[in-house]
Design a protein around this motif. Structure first.
Motif, PDB file in Angstrom:
ATOM      1  N   VAL A   1       4.220   8.252   4.324  1.00 16.29           N
ATOM      2  CA  VAL A   1       3.010   9.068   3.552  1.00 16.29           C
ATOM      3  C   VAL A   1       1.868   9.592   4.720  1.00 16.29           C
ATOM      4  N   ASP A   2       1.672   8.547   5.522  1.00 18.82           N
ATOM      5  CA  ASP A   2       0.543   9.266   6.579  1.00 18.82           C
ATOM      6  C   ASP A   2       0.994   9.145   7.898  1.00 18.82           C
ATOM      7  N   VAL A   3       0.586   8.476   8.652  1.00 10.44           N
ATOM      8  CA  VAL A   3       1.157   7.885  10.003  1.00 10.44           C
ATOM      9  C   VAL A   3       1.710   6.645   9.983  1.00 10.44           C
ATOM     10  N   VAL A   4       1.745   5.619   8.925  1.00 14.23           N
ATOM     11  CA  VAL A   4       2.471   4.465   8.984  1.00 14.23           C
ATOM     12  C   VAL A   4       2.708   3.698   7.703  1.00 14.23           C
ATOM     13  N   HIS A   5       2.220   4.351   6.519  1.00 15.97           N
ATOM     14  CA  HIS A   5       2.599   3.730   5.421  1.00 15.97           C
ATOM     15  C   HIS A   5       3.891   4.271   4.483  1.00 15.97           C
ATOM     16  N   PRO A   6       4.860   3.673   4.382  1.00 20.30           N
ATOM     17  CA  PRO A   6       6.086   4.249   3.696  1.00 20.30           C
ATOM     18  C   PRO A   6       5.715   4.563   2.176  1.00 20.30           C
ATOM     19  N   ASN A   7       6.426   5.714   1.828  1.00 18.93           N
ATOM     20  CA  ASN A   7       6.468   6.097   0.368  1.00 18.93           C
ATOM     21  C   ASN A   7       7.512   5.196  -0.311  1.00 18.93           C
TER      22      ASN A   7
ATOM     23  N   SER B   1       0.806  -1.129   0.064  1.00 22.41           N
ATOM     24  CA  SER B   1       0.072  -0.027  -0.077  1.00 22.41           C
ATOM     25  C   SER B   1       0.735   1.203   0.004  1.00 22.41           C
ATOM     26  N   LEU B   2       0.400   2.342  -0.889  1.00 19.69           N
ATOM     27  CA  LEU B   2       0.983   3.476  -1.016  1.00 19.69           C
ATOM     28  C   LEU B   2       2.496   3.472  -1.454  1.00 19.69           C
ATOM     29  N   ALA B   3       2.915   2.308  -1.926  1.00 18.74           N
ATOM     30  CA  ALA B   3       3.962   2.313  -3.169  1.00 18.74           C
ATOM     31  C   ALA B   3       3.446   2.874  -4.398  1.00 18.74           C
ATOM     32  N   SER B   4       4.043   3.660  -5.234  1.00 15.44           N
ATOM     33  CA  SER B   4       3.471   4.109  -6.444  1.00 15.44           C
ATOM     34  C   SER B   4       3.161   3.154  -7.439  1.00 15.44           C
ATOM     35  N   GLU B   5       3.820   2.162  -7.480  1.00 14.29           N
ATOM     36  CA  GLU B   5       3.593   0.903  -8.338  1.00 14.29           C
ATOM     37  C   GLU B   5       4.066  -0.496  -7.446  1.00 14.29           C
ATOM     38  N   PRO B   6       3.413  -1.425  -7.968  1.00 12.11           N
ATOM     39  CA  PRO B   6       3.777  -2.900  -7.257  1.00 12.11           C
ATOM     40  C   PRO B   6       5.307  -3.110  -7.432  1.00 12.11           C
ATOM     41  N   SER B   7       6.044  -2.682  -8.302  1.00 17.52           N
ATOM     42  CA  SER B   7       7.552  -3.148  -8.205  1.00 17.52           C
ATOM     43  C   SER B   7       8.193  -2.401  -7.326  1.00 17.52           C
ATOM     44  N   ARG B   8       7.626  -1.384  -6.561  1.00 14.28           N
ATOM     45  CA  ARG B   8       8.297  -0.429  -5.837  1.00 14.28           C
ATOM     46  C   ARG B   8       7.967  -0.630  -4.324  1.00 14.28           C
ATOM     47  N   ASN B   9       7.363  -1.552  -3.856  1.00 13.17           N
ATOM     48  CA  ASN B   9       7.049  -2.023  -2.723  1.00 13.17           C
ATOM     49  C   ASN B   9       8.161  -2.592  -2.149  1.00 13.17           C
ATOM     50  N   TYR B  10       8.430  -2.934  -0.673  1.00  7.28           N
ATOM     51  CA  TYR B  10       9.652  -3.505  -0.277  1.00  7.28           C
ATOM     52  C   TYR B  10       9.707  -4.867  -0.523  1.00  7.28           C
ATOM     53  N   ALA B  11       8.616  -5.890  -0.529  1.00  6.83           N
ATOM     54  CA  ALA B  11       8.500  -7.313  -1.046  1.00  6.83           C
ATOM     55  C   ALA B  11       9.141  -7.358  -2.494  1.00  6.83           C
ATOM     56  N   SER B  12       8.698  -6.588  -3.170  1.00  9.39           N
ATOM     57  CA  SER B  12       9.071  -6.787  -4.575  1.00  9.39           C
ATOM     58  C   SER B  12      10.586  -6.350  -4.663  1.00  9.39           C
ATOM     59  N   GLN B  13      11.093  -5.489  -4.126  1.00  6.48           N
ATOM     60  CA  GLN B  13      12.412  -4.923  -4.136  1.00  6.48           C
ATOM     61  C   GLN B  13      13.265  -5.944  -3.478  1.00  6.48           C
ATOM     62  N   ILE B  14      12.940  -6.568  -2.365  1.00  3.52           N
ATOM     63  CA  ILE B  14      13.623  -7.845  -2.165  1.00  3.52           C
ATOM     64  C   ILE B  14      13.747  -9.109  -3.226  1.00  3.52           C
ATOM     65  N   ALA B  15      12.756  -9.208  -3.817  1.00  7.61           N
ATOM     66  CA  ALA B  15      12.530 -10.234  -4.936  1.00  7.61           C
ATOM     67  C   ALA B  15      13.657  -9.520  -5.961  1.00  7.61           C
ATOM     68  N   ALA B  16      13.620  -8.488  -6.141  1.00  4.84           N
ATOM     69  CA  ALA B  16      14.439  -8.047  -7.395  1.00  4.84           C
ATOM     70  C   ALA B  16      16.115  -8.282  -7.135  1.00  4.84           C
ATOM     71  N   TRP B  17      16.176  -7.783  -5.827  1.00  2.00           N
ATOM     72  CA  TRP B  17      17.565  -8.381  -5.285  1.00  2.00           C
ATOM     73  C   TRP B  17      17.944  -9.617  -5.554  1.00  2.00           C
ATOM     74  N   TRP B  18      16.925 -10.581  -5.006  1.00  2.00           N
ATOM     75  CA  TRP B  18      17.389 -11.976  -5.176  1.00  2.00           C
ATOM     76  C   TRP B  18      17.419 -12.337  -6.500  1.00  2.00           C
ATOM     77  N   GLY B  19      16.653 -11.944  -7.448  1.00  2.00           N
ATOM     78  CA  GLY B  19      16.806 -12.334  -8.761  1.00  2.00           C
ATOM     79  C   GLY B  19      18.195 -11.857  -9.462  1.00  2.00           C
ATOM     80  N   GLN B  20      18.652 -10.506  -9.008  1.00  2.00           N
ATOM     81  CA  GLN B  20      19.943 -10.303  -9.460  1.00  2.00           C
ATOM     82  C   GLN B  20      21.034 -10.981  -8.720  1.00  2.00           C
ATOM     83  N   ARG B  21      20.943 -11.333  -7.474  1.00  2.00           N
ATOM     84  CA  ARG B  21      21.907 -12.206  -7.059  1.00  2.00           C
ATOM     85  C   ARG B  21      21.984 -13.555  -7.313  1.00  2.00           C
TER      86      ARG B  21
END
Length: 393
Positions: free
Chosen positions: A215-221, A75-95
């Protein structure tokens, strides 16, 4: 504040148009070394994690699993590829480019480890993950310790013996449930990463603004999600360096005895689509835009009864439990149950009704009166949480 925060956690799954970029030049594109060092609450026992890395290095398929609330959902990532889970997956794929990667994101907005314990089997463990990241530190309450421990025991005891990493995010003023969850993590010697410990000192010192990463009181940008992912992947890189220096066999320890309780280590979910009502009037199986299939109330006076085999029962409702329970007479095997009168009652979507029933079939009945027409078709039951007796035949 509890109600406000819960509404934000739930509503963020469909929110849009928020400011997603950092507001000042103080925010760094990546966390500095001091933040990264503070983020590691405990390295824990990394044997399971090294085992997953070795599997990936051999080019074997790996499944990454995530379970948590709206932050994990993205939630509140600008697109799915930018949320933390997707970024960890991207690192994994590169590694590990030669290892086929599957990702199971079981994040669900507005939910904590109580519902997480009931749904982890169907939503995540059924996919046989090799590594699971657990993020419930901004959704839980102190009363959820047993559920959190049960959730972890289910993950660690799964047939694939997955590695687990605990991630602690934060809400406004640097709060979270880390003080409840971290002792449980230490008991199981799990790696633990804290977004809060890494960033809150920077905010207190004025080196980083809240709005730079939240962004608000809890959700990361987007930047906040990037930081959360970086704390995890920096830890992974450190473990990989250790692994390269100490190659050898991986011996997995047995789970220790529970720190508090194993009550939620043997639970599961009965979805609405599996209900076979014994008696019903004014209830219909329908589909909620938010929750999917639910049994919903469709008239002012209604009744609903079904049979289930378990030694404990929980209701998972659409919306808050009080809106249903305050207008309902609820019985198990003909005996009235009044969860709203319990001293630890929390008004949310998952309500435990009983945990010490005989391990047999039980009749659950709701009789509702004066139900508001504005809630027809939207308020009802999403599923049942069922407790199992592991000692039963």
């Amino acid at each position: 504040m509890i109600v406000r925060r819960r509404e934000l956690l739930l509503g963020a799954s469909i929110a849009a148009g928020a400011t997603l970029l950092p507001s000042s030049l103080l925010a760094l594109a990546a966390p500095n070394a001091e933040m990264v060092a503070r983020s590691v609450v405990s390295p824990g026992n990394t044997t399971r994690l090294k085992r997953v890395f070795a599997k990936a290095a051999r080019g074997e398929p790996v499944t990454l699993g995530f379970i948590g609330g709206s932050i994990t959902q993205g939630s509140l990532a600008s697109e799915p590829s930018r949320n933390y889970a997707s970024q960890i997956a991207a690192w994994w794929g590169q590694r590990f480019p030669n290892a086929s990667l599957s990702v199971v994101n079981a994040g669900l907005a507005g939910t904590g480890s109580l519902l997480g314990a009931f749904r982890v089997g169907a939503d995540l463990l059924s996919k046989d993950p090799d590594l699971v990241i657990v993020e419930f530190s901004v959704n839980d309450a102190s009363a959820d310790a047993d559920a959190y421990e049960g959730l972890l025991r289910q993950i660690l005891d799964h047939r694939t013996a997955p590695a687990a990493l605990l991630l602690f995010m934060m809400w406004e003023k640097g709060g979270n449930m880390q003080s409840m969850q971290a002792p449980i993590g230490r008991h199981y010697d799990l790696p633990m990463i804290s977004f809060r410990d890494a960033l809150w000192p920077e905010m207190e010192a004025g080196r980083l603004a809240w709005r730079d990463v939240i962004v608000d009181v809890v959700h990361p940008n987007d930047l906040g999600h990037r930081y959360a992912a970086s704390f995890c992947t920096n830890f992974f890189e450190k473990v990989l360096r250790q692994q390269a220096a100490t190659r050898g066999a991986f011996t997995l320890d047995q789970l220790p005895a529970p720190l508090g309780s194993s009550l939620y280590a043997h639970v599961g979910l009965m979805p609405a689509t599996d209900f076979t009502p014994i008696d019903r009037d004014g209830w219909e199986l329908t589909r909620s835009q938010i929750w999917g299939p639910i049994w919903a109330i469709t008239q002012s006076t209604a009744r609903f009864e079904l049979d289930c085999k378990a030694c404990g029962i929980a209701l998972i409702v659409s919306g808050r439990a009080s809106s249903l329970l305050e207008r309902s007479m609820l019985t198990i095997d003909g005996v009235a149950v009044r969860p709203m009168e319990a001293p630890n009652f929390l008004d949310r979507d998952t309500i435990v009704l009983a945990t010490e029933l005989p391990n047999s079939h039980h009749s659950l009945r709701l009789e509702t009166a004066d139900f508001p027409s504005s809630a027809f078709g939207s308020s009802g039951l999403r599923s049942l949480g069922l407790f199992d007796d592991p000692t039963a035949d």
